[in-house]
Design a protein around this motif. Structure first.
Motif, PDB file in Angstrom:
ATOM      1  N   HIS A   8       0.848  -1.183   0.000  1.00 40.07           N
ATOM      2  CA  HIS A   8       0.000   0.000   0.000  1.00 40.07           C
ATOM      3  C   HIS A   8       0.889   1.240   0.000  1.00 40.07           C
ATOM      4  O   HIS A   8       2.078   1.183   0.304  1.00 40.07           O
ATOM      5  CB  HIS A   8      -0.952   0.003   1.199  1.00 40.07           C
ATOM      6  CG  HIS A   8      -0.256  -0.059   2.523  1.00 40.07           C
ATOM      7  ND1 HIS A   8       0.202  -1.225   3.067  1.00 40.07           N
ATOM      8  CD2 HIS A   8       0.064   0.926   3.406  1.00 40.07           C
ATOM      9  CE1 HIS A   8       0.780  -0.972   4.233  1.00 40.07           C
ATOM     10  NE2 HIS A   8       0.715   0.324   4.459  1.00 40.07           N
ATOM     11  N   LEU A   9       0.318   2.364  -0.365  1.00 42.08           N
ATOM     12  CA  LEU A   9       1.052   3.625  -0.408  1.00 42.08           C
ATOM     13  C   LEU A   9       0.991   4.324   0.945  1.00 42.08           C
ATOM     14  O   LEU A   9      -0.051   4.333   1.590  1.00 42.08           O
ATOM     15  CB  LEU A   9       0.485   4.550  -1.486  1.00 42.08           C
ATOM     16  CG  LEU A   9       0.696   4.108  -2.925  1.00 42.08           C
ATOM     17  CD1 LEU A   9      -0.002   5.070  -3.873  1.00 42.08           C
ATOM     18  CD2 LEU A   9       2.171   4.036  -3.254  1.00 42.08           C
ATOM     19  N   GLU A  10       2.109   4.889   1.353  1.00 40.20           N
ATOM     20  CA  GLU A  10       2.183   5.655   2.600  1.00 40.20           C
ATOM     21  C   GLU A  10       2.827   6.993   2.298  1.00 40.20           C
ATOM     22  O   GLU A  10       3.613   7.126   1.368  1.00 40.20           O
ATOM     23  CB  GLU A  10       3.033   4.930   3.643  1.00 40.20           C
ATOM     24  CG  GLU A  10       2.397   3.732   4.256  1.00 40.20           C
ATOM     25  CD  GLU A  10       3.262   3.156   5.368  1.00 40.20           C
ATOM     26  OE1 GLU A  10       4.151   3.868   5.882  1.00 40.20           O
ATOM     27  OE2 GLU A  10       3.049   2.000   5.714  1.00 40.20           O
ATOM     28  N   GLN A  11       2.502   7.966   3.126  1.00 40.09           N
ATOM     29  CA  GLN A  11       3.168   9.272   3.028  1.00 40.09           C
ATOM     30  C   GLN A  11       4.215   9.367   4.132  1.00 40.09           C
ATOM     31  O   GLN A  11       3.939   9.064   5.291  1.00 40.09           O
ATOM     32  CB  GLN A  11       2.158  10.410   3.177  1.00 40.09           C
ATOM     33  CG  GLN A  11       1.312  10.613   1.967  1.00 40.09           C
ATOM     34  CD  GLN A  11       0.529  11.916   2.051  1.00 40.09           C
ATOM     35  OE1 GLN A  11       0.462  12.549   3.089  1.00 40.09           O
ATOM     36  NE2 GLN A  11      -0.053  12.307   0.933  1.00 40.09           N
ATOM     37  N   THR A  94       7.198  16.018   1.776  1.00 45.95           N
ATOM     38  CA  THR A  94       6.352  14.857   1.975  1.00 45.95           C
ATOM     39  C   THR A  94       6.328  14.065   0.674  1.00 45.95           C
ATOM     40  O   THR A  94       6.046  14.610  -0.390  1.00 45.95           O
ATOM     41  CB  THR A  94       4.925  15.278   2.369  1.00 45.95           C
ATOM     42  OG1 THR A  94       5.005  16.075   3.554  1.00 45.95           O
ATOM     43  CG2 THR A  94       4.057  14.082   2.644  1.00 45.95           C
ATOM     44  N   GLN A  96       5.399  10.122  -1.283  1.00 41.02           N
ATOM     45  CA  GLN A  96       4.624   8.892  -1.206  1.00 41.02           C
ATOM     46  C   GLN A  96       5.552   7.725  -1.524  1.00 41.02           C
ATOM     47  O   GLN A  96       6.304   7.769  -2.495  1.00 41.02           O
ATOM     48  CB  GLN A  96       3.463   8.907  -2.197  1.00 41.02           C
ATOM     49  CG  GLN A  96       2.305   9.722  -1.723  1.00 41.02           C
ATOM     50  CD  GLN A  96       1.048   9.367  -2.504  1.00 41.02           C
ATOM     51  OE1 GLN A  96       1.094   8.714  -3.524  1.00 41.02           O
ATOM     52  NE2 GLN A  96      -0.076   9.809  -1.978  1.00 41.02           N
ATOM     53  N   GLU A  98       5.869   3.300  -1.547  1.00 40.53           N
ATOM     54  CA  GLU A  98       5.111   2.056  -1.581  1.00 40.53           C
ATOM     55  C   GLU A  98       5.673   1.134  -0.520  1.00 40.53           C
ATOM     56  O   GLU A  98       6.854   0.789  -0.522  1.00 40.53           O
ATOM     57  CB  GLU A  98       5.234   1.412  -2.964  1.00 40.53           C
ATOM     58  CG  GLU A  98       4.394   0.174  -3.100  1.00 40.53           C
ATOM     59  CD  GLU A  98       4.471  -0.408  -4.491  1.00 40.53           C
ATOM     60  OE1 GLU A  98       4.152  -1.579  -4.639  1.00 40.53           O
ATOM     61  OE2 GLU A  98       4.862   0.314  -5.418  1.00 40.53           O
ATOM     62  N   HIS A  99       4.826   0.777   0.416  1.00 43.46           N
ATOM     63  CA  HIS A  99       5.204  -0.123   1.500  1.00 43.46           C
ATOM     64  C   HIS A  99       4.760  -1.520   1.113  1.00 43.46           C
ATOM     65  O   HIS A  99       3.588  -1.771   0.889  1.00 43.46           O
ATOM     66  CB  HIS A  99       4.519   0.322   2.799  1.00 43.46           C
ATOM     67  CG  HIS A  99       4.914  -0.505   3.979  1.00 43.46           C
ATOM     68  ND1 HIS A  99       5.688  -0.006   4.984  1.00 43.46           N
ATOM     69  CD2 HIS A  99       4.644  -1.771   4.315  1.00 43.46           C
ATOM     70  CE1 HIS A  99       5.863  -0.925   5.890  1.00 43.46           C
ATOM     71  NE2 HIS A  99       5.241  -2.028   5.497  1.00 43.46           N
TER      72      HIS A  99
END
Length: 106
Positions: A8-11, A94, A96, A98-99
């Motif tokens: 999932h994407l994280e900031q 900031t 983004q 991908e985790h």
């Protein structure tokens, strides 16, 4: 079974930060250098002190100056590091990312 992935994407916030220990040590070293210069540049150790009536040796004067200037140098180095940390905090970005977490099914 084959492993599955959960992504999932994280900031995240990315910024630079100064190394405080380097600034503190550098400030102490500058204080040591200033104490050395003042001790050996001015020869006031042959006169009697007007406050105590004693004659201090050159090493005693160096010790007194060392206590003062190393403390001031460490404090100034820490203050400079704090100011740089505040400046770098304003320039934070900031991003983004991908985790990805791989789950093995054993």
């Amino acid at each position: 079974m084959s492993p599955t992935s959960d992504d999932h994407l994280e900031q995240v916030t990315v910024r630079r930060s100064p190394k405080y220990s380097v600034f503190l040590l550098l400030g102490g070293a500058v204080g040591l250098l200033v104490a050395m210069i003042l001790t050996f540049l001015f020869d006031g150790t042959t006169q009697e002190s007007p406050n105590t009536g004693l004659v201090y040796s050159q090493m005693q004067v160096f010790g007194f100056l060392l206590l003062i200037f190393v403390s001031v140098g460490v404090a100034l180095g820490g203050a400079i590091a704090l100011i740089l940390d505040r400046v770098y905090a304003r320039r934070a970005r900031t991003l983004q990312v991908e985790h990805e977490r791989i789950i093995s099914a054993d």
